[in-house]
Design a protein around this motif. Structure first.
Motif, PDB file in Angstrom:
ATOM      1  N   ALA A  98       0.827  -1.203   0.000  1.00 17.53           N
ATOM      2  CA  ALA A  98       0.000   0.000   0.000  1.00 17.53           C
ATOM      3  C   ALA A  98       0.860   1.252   0.000  1.00 17.53           C
ATOM      4  N   ALA A  99       1.999   1.202   0.693  1.00 17.52           N
ATOM      5  CA  ALA A  99       2.917   2.343   0.706  1.00 17.52           C
ATOM      6  C   ALA A  99       3.494   2.573  -0.686  1.00 17.52           C
ATOM      7  N   VAL A 100       3.891   1.496  -1.374  1.00 17.15           N
ATOM      8  CA  VAL A 100       4.446   1.630  -2.715  1.00 17.15           C
ATOM      9  C   VAL A 100       3.381   2.154  -3.678  1.00 17.15           C
ATOM     10  N   LEU A 101       2.152   1.641  -3.580  1.00 12.86           N
ATOM     11  CA  LEU A 101       1.053   2.128  -4.416  1.00 12.86           C
ATOM     12  C   LEU A 101       0.886   3.633  -4.242  1.00 12.86           C
ATOM     13  N   LEU A 119      11.909  -8.946 -11.683  1.00 16.60           N
ATOM     14  CA  LEU A 119      11.334  -9.958 -10.792  1.00 16.60           C
ATOM     15  C   LEU A 119      12.232 -11.186 -10.637  1.00 16.60           C
ATOM     16  N   PRO A 120      12.848 -11.714 -11.708  1.00 18.19           N
ATOM     17  CA  PRO A 120      13.733 -12.875 -11.510  1.00 18.19           C
ATOM     18  C   PRO A 120      14.967 -12.553 -10.668  1.00 18.19           C
ATOM     19  N   ALA A 121      15.303 -11.262 -10.557  1.00 16.81           N
ATOM     20  CA  ALA A 121      16.468 -10.863  -9.760  1.00 16.81           C
ATOM     21  C   ALA A 121      16.086 -10.484  -8.344  1.00 16.81           C
ATOM     22  N   GLY A 122      14.831 -10.729  -7.975  1.00 22.08           N
ATOM     23  CA  GLY A 122      14.396 -10.461  -6.615  1.00 22.08           C
ATOM     24  C   GLY A 122      13.480  -9.264  -6.465  1.00 22.08           C
ATOM     25  N   GLY A 123      12.988  -8.713  -7.569  1.00 21.45           N
ATOM     26  CA  GLY A 123      12.041  -7.619  -7.479  1.00 21.45           C
ATOM     27  C   GLY A 123      10.737  -8.052  -6.822  1.00 21.45           C
ATOM     28  N   HIS A 124      10.088  -7.126  -6.116  1.00 22.23           N
ATOM     29  CA  HIS A 124       8.824  -7.409  -5.453  1.00 22.23           C
ATOM     30  C   HIS A 124       7.684  -7.365  -6.468  1.00 22.23           C
ATOM     31  N   ALA A 131       0.813  -9.458 -12.663  1.00 24.48           N
ATOM     32  CA  ALA A 131      -0.344  -9.821 -11.844  1.00 24.48           C
ATOM     33  C   ALA A 131      -0.690  -8.741 -10.820  1.00 24.48           C
ATOM     34  N   ASN A 132       0.161  -7.707 -10.723  1.00 25.43           N
ATOM     35  CA  ASN A 132       0.026  -6.661  -9.719  1.00 25.43           C
ATOM     36  C   ASN A 132      -0.401  -5.354 -10.377  1.00 25.43           C
ATOM     37  N   PHE A 133      -0.949  -4.425  -9.569  1.00 27.80           N
ATOM     38  CA  PHE A 133      -1.330  -3.125 -10.120  1.00 27.80           C
ATOM     39  C   PHE A 133      -0.161  -2.443 -10.816  1.00 27.80           C
ATOM     40  N   SER A 134       1.053  -2.644 -10.295  1.00 36.83           N
ATOM     41  CA  SER A 134       2.225  -1.953 -10.850  1.00 36.83           C
ATOM     42  C   SER A 134       2.457  -2.333 -12.307  1.00 36.83           C
ATOM     43  N   GLY A 135       2.374  -3.628 -12.593  1.00 34.14           N
ATOM     44  CA  GLY A 135       2.601  -4.079 -13.950  1.00 34.14           C
ATOM     45  C   GLY A 135       1.462  -3.767 -14.893  1.00 34.14           C
ATOM     46  N   ARG A 136       0.286  -3.522 -14.354  1.00 38.12           N
ATOM     47  CA  ARG A 136      -0.873  -3.211 -15.194  1.00 38.12           C
ATOM     48  C   ARG A 136      -0.960  -1.707 -15.503  1.00 38.12           C
ATOM     49  N   TRP A 137      -0.509  -0.897 -14.584  1.00 36.14           N
ATOM     50  CA  TRP A 137      -0.684   0.545 -14.736  1.00 36.14           C
ATOM     51  C   TRP A 137       0.531   1.255 -15.308  1.00 36.14           C
ATOM     52  N   PHE A 138       1.716   0.669 -15.162  1.00 35.80           N
ATOM     53  CA  PHE A 138       2.932   1.352 -15.573  1.00 35.80           C
ATOM     54  C   PHE A 138       3.769   0.450 -16.481  1.00 35.80           C
ATOM     55  N   ASP A 139       4.681   1.082 -17.196  1.00 37.87           N
ATOM     56  CA  ASP A 139       5.569   0.361 -18.116  1.00 37.87           C
ATOM     57  C   ASP A 139       6.892   0.121 -17.396  1.00 37.87           C
ATOM     58  N   PHE A 140       7.050  -1.056 -16.828  1.00 36.54           N
ATOM     59  CA  PHE A 140       8.245  -1.361 -16.044  1.00 36.54           C
ATOM     60  C   PHE A 140       9.350  -1.948 -16.921  1.00 36.54           C
ATOM     61  N   VAL A 141      10.554  -1.470 -16.659  1.00 36.73           N
ATOM     62  CA  VAL A 141      11.777  -2.026 -17.254  1.00 36.73           C
ATOM     63  C   VAL A 141      12.603  -2.572 -16.103  1.00 36.73           C
ATOM     64  N   GLY A 142      13.039  -3.820 -16.206  1.00 39.27           N
ATOM     65  CA  GLY A 142      13.751  -4.449 -15.098  1.00 39.27           C
ATOM     66  C   GLY A 142      15.260  -4.440 -15.269  1.00 39.27           C
ATOM     67  N   TYR A 143      15.961  -4.062 -14.201  1.00 33.96           N
ATOM     68  CA  TYR A 143      17.412  -4.219 -14.185  1.00 33.96           C
ATOM     69  C   TYR A 143      17.747  -5.441 -13.332  1.00 33.96           C
ATOM     70  N   GLY A 144      18.907  -6.024 -13.575  1.00 29.50           N
ATOM     71  CA  GLY A 144      19.231  -7.274 -12.901  1.00 29.50           C
ATOM     72  C   GLY A 144      20.499  -7.201 -12.083  1.00 29.50           C
ATOM     73  N   VAL A 145      20.997  -8.380 -11.773  1.00 31.96           N
ATOM     74  CA  VAL A 145      22.248  -8.525 -11.045  1.00 31.96           C
ATOM     75  C   VAL A 145      23.202  -9.349 -11.895  1.00 31.96           C
ATOM     76  N   ASP A 146      24.481  -9.210 -11.618  1.00 29.70           N
ATOM     77  CA  ASP A 146      25.473 -10.002 -12.329  1.00 29.70           C
ATOM     78  C   ASP A 146      25.244 -11.480 -12.013  1.00 29.70           C
ATOM     79  N   PRO A 147      25.095 -12.338 -13.026  1.00 26.87           N
ATOM     80  CA  PRO A 147      24.789 -13.746 -12.764  1.00 26.87           C
ATOM     81  C   PRO A 147      25.887 -14.491 -12.029  1.00 26.87           C
ATOM     82  N   GLU A 148      27.098 -13.978 -12.082  1.00 28.33           N
ATOM     83  CA  GLU A 148      28.200 -14.642 -11.400  1.00 28.33           C
ATOM     84  C   GLU A 148      28.329 -14.179  -9.954  1.00 28.33           C
ATOM     85  N   THR A 149      28.304 -12.857  -9.754  1.00 25.78           N
ATOM     86  CA  THR A 149      28.511 -12.322  -8.402  1.00 25.78           C
ATOM     87  C   THR A 149      27.219 -12.137  -7.625  1.00 25.78           C
ATOM     88  N   GLY A 150      26.094 -11.995  -8.334  1.00 17.43           N
ATOM     89  CA  GLY A 150      24.816 -11.718  -7.686  1.00 17.43           C
ATOM     90  C   GLY A 150      24.657 -10.270  -7.264  1.00 17.43           C
TER      91      GLY A 150
END
Length: 415
Positions: A98-101, A119-124, A131-150
């Motif tokens: 609710a705070a993020v909304l 999301l695969p890198a640990g996004g909420h 499936a969430n309001f965030s993905g339905r209402w906004f255009d999200f671009v995801g950044y990740g983590v280095d697959p070796e170091t995390g």
């Protein structure tokens, strides 16, 4: 002794609550998102403020009789501002989501581009899940983590920000065990003219205890939960500067919520007061020290600990060397009374497990117990018998705060 009205009026539900108390006391709580609230927090939750409808804000309510509700909320606001060095605090959000909304509602319009942890890198879920309001209402671009170091791939963050020019950049993860570089995120956000939103739901309690960097000086808005390491009631809060205070408040009420849960607001005030004490500072640092010991001990048992360790209360690990993936490992450990989560892993393979030391530290456990817990996890994943009996012995020696079997003068009681 007074008769418990729930026991006499609704024995069916009383049995459920008693069984849950027993489950919490007799199993090992390593869920990184959970903790044990203090007896004072629980007392506030069960207070007469649960009866009060207080729609609006202190001094501007839509119902009469809110004078004392106003006082409770102002205490919570003032304590939160002092604790985190924020110009403004909204303590009404019913949850972290609710705070993020509300933060998004204050800063964004539907269709805006947002850069957040993938999301695969640990996004909420609130960081762009379809499936969430965030993905339905906004255009999200995801950044990740280095697959070796995390570790967060900051070059990727900057490149994506330059390419997509997001309206906001969100910092935060459900599985990242290291401290993000808030100053670098601030610089990237300024470069592309974006708001910086920090979702500090996991580390905010460590921030309160001085065991993690404070994101408030860098972020436009900080969203957080009031449970987890902070050890308060289930709920959320928003911290921001004076320039965004009115927008944030209107995004909570009347945009996304109605009346505040005043008993929960009062319990948040209690938690903020407890978090301002030297005892809580010691607790927060102990939770981190315990997590580092546990991470090293898990690695010694054969688990692949992501990023090679942790800076926080949170650990993620791959149980693959034991021939199982995260969901199976969660079930195997649960059968031995060890409660953990399944979670994504940086390399994108089968799911891993997520553990946290907040609750066990509240119970008074230390480095010796962390090493013992890692050994129990290794034995359970390795198919050995007997771990459940040792878990019961361990939890009996370190009962939750407020438990009838809690040792007088123990660390939890002192807090």
């Amino acid at each position: 002794m007074p008769v418990d009205p729930l026991l006499t009026q609704d024995p069916e539900l009383a049995d459920v609550l008693a069984a849950e108390a027993e489950r919490q006391a007799r199993t090992l709580q390593l869920n990184a998102a959970e903790n044990f609230a203090s007896p004072a927090v629980l007392r506030a939750l069960a207070s007469p403020l649960a009866n009060k409808y207080a729609e609006g804000y202190p001094g501007a309510r839509h119902h009469a009789g809110c004078e004392l509700a106003d006082l409770a909320e102002r205490i919570a606001q003032d304590r939160a501002k002092a604790l985190f060095g924020a110009a403004h605090a909204n303590v009404q959000p019913h949850s972290g989501s609710a705070a993020v909304l509300a933060a998004y509602a204050a800063l964004l319009r539907p269709g805006d581009t947002v850069l957040a942890t993938a999301l695969p890198a640990g996004g909420h879920l609130t960081h762009g899940s379809p499936a969430n309001f965030s993905g339905r209402w906004f255009d999200f671009v995801g950044y990740g983590v280095d697959p070796e170091t995390g570790l967060i791939a900051y070059d990727e963050v900057r490149a994506l920000a330059r390419a997509h020019r997001p309206r906001a950049i969100v910092v935060g993860s459900t599985t990242y065990p290291r401290h993000p570089d808030h100053a670098l995120f601030r610089a990237i956000a300024d470069e592309v003219g974006a708001y910086l939103v920090v979702d500090a739901s996991h580390p905010i309690g460590l921030v309160a205890g001085g065991a993690a960097p404070n994101p408030v000086p860098y972020a436009d808005v900080v969203c957080a939960t009031t449970h987890k390491v902070l050890r308060g009631p289930r709920g959320g809060m928003i911290l921001c500067g004076a320039d965004l205070a009115e927008r944030v408040d209107r995004a909570v009420f009347p945009f996304s919520q109605g009346g505040a849960q005043m008993h929960t607001v009062a319990a948040k005030a209690v938690a903020f007061g407890e978090a301002a004490t030297p005892a809580f500072t010691a607790y927060a640092h102990r939770a981190v020290a315990n997590a580092r010991v546990l991470a090293a001990a898990l690695a010694a048992e054969g688990l692949d600990v992501t990023t090679g360790g942790t800076d926080t209360h949170l650990i993620t690990a791959d149980p693959g060397p034991f021939g199982v993936e995260g969901r199976t490992a969660r079930s195997v450990l649960a059968a031995s009374g060890i409660v953990v989560d399944a979670c994504p892993l940086p390399h994108g393979g089968p799911r891993g497990i997520r553990l946290g030391t907040a609750a066990a530290t509240t119970q008074g456990m230390g480095a010796t117990e962390m090493t013992r817990i890692a050994a129990l996890i290794g034995r359970a994943l390795g198919g050995e018998r007997g771990a459940a009996e040792e878990v019961r012995a361990l939890t009996a020696a370190f009962p939750p705060p407020g438990s009838p079997t809690e040792t007088v003068g123990s660390v939890p009681a002192a807090l």
